[in-house]
Design a protein around this motif. Sequence first.
Motif, mmCIF file in Angstrom:
data_model
loop_
_atom_site.group_PDB
_atom_site.id
_atom_site.type_symbol
_atom_site.label_atom_id
_atom_site.label_comp_id
_atom_site.label_asym_id
_atom_site.label_seq_id
_atom_site.Cartn_x
_atom_site.Cartn_y
_atom_site.Cartn_z
ATOM 1 N N ASP A 1 83.563 17.522 -23.889
ATOM 2 C CA ASP A 1 83.199 17.433 -25.307
ATOM 3 C C ASP A 1 84.262 18.138 -26.163
ATOM 4 O O ASP A 1 84.213 19.350 -26.373
ATOM 5 N N VAL A 2 85.221 17.367 -26.676
ATOM 6 C CA VAL A 2 86.341 17.948 -27.421
ATOM 7 C C VAL A 2 85.899 18.737 -28.643
ATOM 8 O O VAL A 2 86.510 19.764 -28.972
ATOM 9 N N LEU A 3 84.854 18.278 -29.319
ATOM 10 C CA LEU A 3 84.427 18.961 -30.537
ATOM 11 C C LEU A 3 83.807 20.322 -30.214
ATOM 12 O O LEU A 3 84.133 21.322 -30.857
ATOM 13 N N LEU A 4 82.943 20.386 -29.207
ATOM 14 C CA LEU A 4 82.368 21.677 -28.836
ATOM 15 C C LEU A 4 83.427 22.616 -28.273
ATOM 16 O O LEU A 4 83.367 23.826 -28.496
ATOM 17 N N HIS A 5 84.415 22.075 -27.580
ATOM 18 C CA HIS A 5 85.496 22.918 -27.058
ATOM 19 C C HIS A 5 86.326 23.510 -28.203
ATOM 20 O O HIS A 5 86.663 24.700 -28.188
ATOM 21 N N ALA A 6 86.650 22.690 -29.198
ATOM 22 C CA ALA A 6 87.424 23.185 -30.338
ATOM 23 C C ALA A 6 86.624 24.231 -31.119
ATOM 24 O O ALA A 6 87.177 25.265 -31.525
ATOM 25 N N LEU A 7 85.334 23.991 -31.314
ATOM 26 C CA LEU A 7 84.489 24.964 -32.014
ATOM 27 C C LEU A 7 84.373 26.264 -31.231
ATOM 28 O O LEU A 7 84.403 27.352 -31.810
ATOM 29 N N THR A 8 84.242 26.149 -29.929
ATOM 30 C CA THR A 8 84.166 27.347 -29.088
ATOM 31 C C THR A 8 85.429 28.180 -29.235
ATOM 32 O O THR A 8 85.373 29.395 -29.439
ATOM 33 N N ALA B 1 89.014 37.489 -31.931
ATOM 34 C CA ALA B 1 90.098 37.890 -31.027
ATOM 35 C C ALA B 1 89.636 38.035 -29.584
ATOM 36 O O ALA B 1 90.091 38.912 -28.850
ATOM 37 N N ALA B 2 88.733 37.143 -29.169
ATOM 38 C CA ALA B 2 88.257 37.110 -27.776
ATOM 39 C C ALA B 2 89.163 36.177 -26.975
ATOM 40 O O ALA B 2 89.909 35.382 -27.550
ATOM 41 N N PRO B 3 89.088 36.234 -25.649
ATOM 42 C CA PRO B 3 89.862 35.288 -24.834
ATOM 43 C C PRO B 3 89.448 33.847 -25.134
ATOM 44 O O PRO B 3 88.325 33.596 -25.583
ATOM 45 N N ASP B 4 90.333 32.899 -24.879
ATOM 46 C CA ASP B 4 90.037 31.498 -25.181
ATOM 47 C C ASP B 4 89.106 30.885 -24.136
ATOM 48 O O ASP B 4 88.794 31.488 -23.113
ATOM 49 N N ILE B 5 88.674 29.658 -24.424
ATOM 50 C CA ILE B 5 87.700 28.952 -23.589
ATOM 51 C C ILE B 5 88.194 28.810 -22.144
ATOM 52 O O ILE B 5 87.417 28.970 -21.201
ATOM 53 N N GLY B 6 89.479 28.530 -21.965
ATOM 54 C CA GLY B 6 90.023 28.362 -20.621
ATOM 55 C C GLY B 6 90.042 29.653 -19.817
ATOM 56 O O GLY B 6 89.948 29.628 -18.593
ATOM 57 N N LEU C 1 76.809 25.282 -23.542
ATOM 58 C CA LEU C 1 76.779 26.604 -22.900
ATOM 59 C C LEU C 1 77.974 27.442 -23.358
ATOM 60 O O LEU C 1 77.826 28.621 -23.680
ATOM 61 N N PHE C 2 79.154 26.840 -23.419
ATOM 62 C CA PHE C 2 80.351 27.553 -23.852
ATOM 63 C C PHE C 2 80.206 28.003 -25.308
ATOM 64 O O PHE C 2 80.569 29.128 -25.658
ATOM 65 N N LEU C 3 79.662 27.103 -26.129
ATOM 66 C CA LEU C 3 79.469 27.421 -27.537
ATOM 67 C C LEU C 3 78.491 28.581 -27.708
ATOM 68 O O LEU C 3 78.730 29.496 -28.494
ATOM 69 N N ARG C 4 77.406 28.562 -26.957
ATOM 70 C CA ARG C 4 76.420 29.654 -27.032
ATOM 71 C C ARG C 4 77.046 30.989 -26.630
ATOM 72 O O ARG C 4 76.782 32.025 -27.244
ATOM 73 N N LYS C 5 77.855 30.978 -25.587
ATOM 74 C CA LYS C 5 78.525 32.209 -25.151
ATOM 75 C C LYS C 5 79.488 32.715 -26.223
ATOM 76 O O LYS C 5 79.597 33.916 -26.460
ATOM 77 N N ALA C 6 80.188 31.796 -26.892
ATOM 78 C CA ALA C 6 81.097 32.190 -27.968
ATOM 79 C C ALA C 6 80.307 32.795 -29.132
ATOM 80 O O ALA C 6 80.724 33.803 -29.713
ATOM 81 N N LEU C 7 79.156 32.215 -29.460
ATOM 82 C CA LEU C 7 78.318 32.772 -30.524
ATOM 83 C C LEU C 7 77.821 34.168 -30.160
ATOM 84 O O LEU C 7 77.717 35.039 -31.026
ATOM 85 N N GLN C 8 77.535 34.394 -28.873
ATOM 86 C CA GLN C 8 77.135 35.738 -28.426
ATOM 87 C C GLN C 8 78.275 36.732 -28.666
ATOM 88 O O GLN C 8 78.043 37.859 -29.099
ATOM 89 N N GLN C 9 79.497 36.302 -28.396
ATOM 90 C CA GLN C 9 80.656 37.180 -28.619
ATOM 91 C C GLN C 9 80.829 37.477 -30.107
ATOM 92 O O GLN C 9 81.177 38.595 -30.487
ATOM 93 N N VAL C 10 80.579 36.472 -30.947
ATOM 94 C CA VAL C 10 80.667 36.665 -32.398
ATOM 95 C C VAL C 10 79.654 37.716 -32.844
ATOM 96 O O VAL C 10 79.984 38.654 -33.573
ATOM 97 N N ARG C 11 78.419 37.573 -32.387
ATOM 98 C CA ARG C 11 77.368 38.536 -32.754
ATOM 99 C C ARG C 11 77.686 39.930 -32.206
ATOM 100 O O ARG C 11 77.510 40.930 -32.895
ATOM 101 N N ALA C 12 78.174 39.999 -30.978
ATOM 102 C CA ALA C 12 78.506 41.291 -30.370
ATOM 103 C C ALA C 12 79.628 41.998 -31.143
ATOM 104 O O ALA C 12 79.680 43.228 -31.180
ATOM 105 N N ALA C 13 80.507 41.219 -31.760
ATOM 106 C CA ALA C 13 81.596 41.794 -32.549
ATOM 107 C C ALA C 13 81.126 42.184 -33.957
ATOM 108 O O ALA C 13 81.904 42.719 -34.742
ATOM 109 N N GLY C 14 79.850 41.899 -34.265
ATOM 110 C CA GLY C 14 79.301 42.289 -35.560
ATOM 111 C C GLY C 14 79.485 41.273 -36.669
ATOM 112 O O GLY C 14 79.453 41.630 -37.847
#
Length: 156
Positions: free
Chosen positions: A38-45, A53-58, A75-88
């Motif tokens: 899913d190219v769109l979810l990958h780009a959003l992630t 400034a977290a590591p990239d999807i790969g 799943l990747f998008l949800r994990k990225a959102l968790q990182q966003v929230r954890a960063a405040g």
Amino acid sequence: MRIGLGWDSHEFRPGIPLKIGGVQLAHDQGLGGHSDGDVLLHALTDALLGAVAAPDIGSLFPPSDAKWKGADSALFLRKALQQVRAAGYRLVNVDSTLILAAPKIGPHAAAIREHLANLLGVPPDCVGLKAKTPEGMGTDNAAMAHAVVLLEKSGS
């Protein structure tokens, strides 16, 4: 505030369902990738991860790891959102552009935007989605996605 930029591309291949923005589209080919392609979810992630400034999807979900084979990119998008929230931070809005020759995205745009809004936890009017054809680029057998996200400090 933080801005993140993401980009992804995958080649069309027969025998694979086509998913864009988490929505399955009727098409004779899907996008090849280690996960669901899913190219769109990958780009959003990647945009979300880059904004904090977290590591990239790969790096977080390496294609060399068999557990991500065929994985739902939500799943990747949800994990990225968790990182966003954890960063405040919290997501303010996203803007994205798909580049592909077929299928036409227009008939599916509202469903994709609605699904993205649900995944991201924002109203649909905070999700921009555009589609372009790759005229003259020689990439008719691939799909590409660009995404930009705007984050603000939580509680702002």
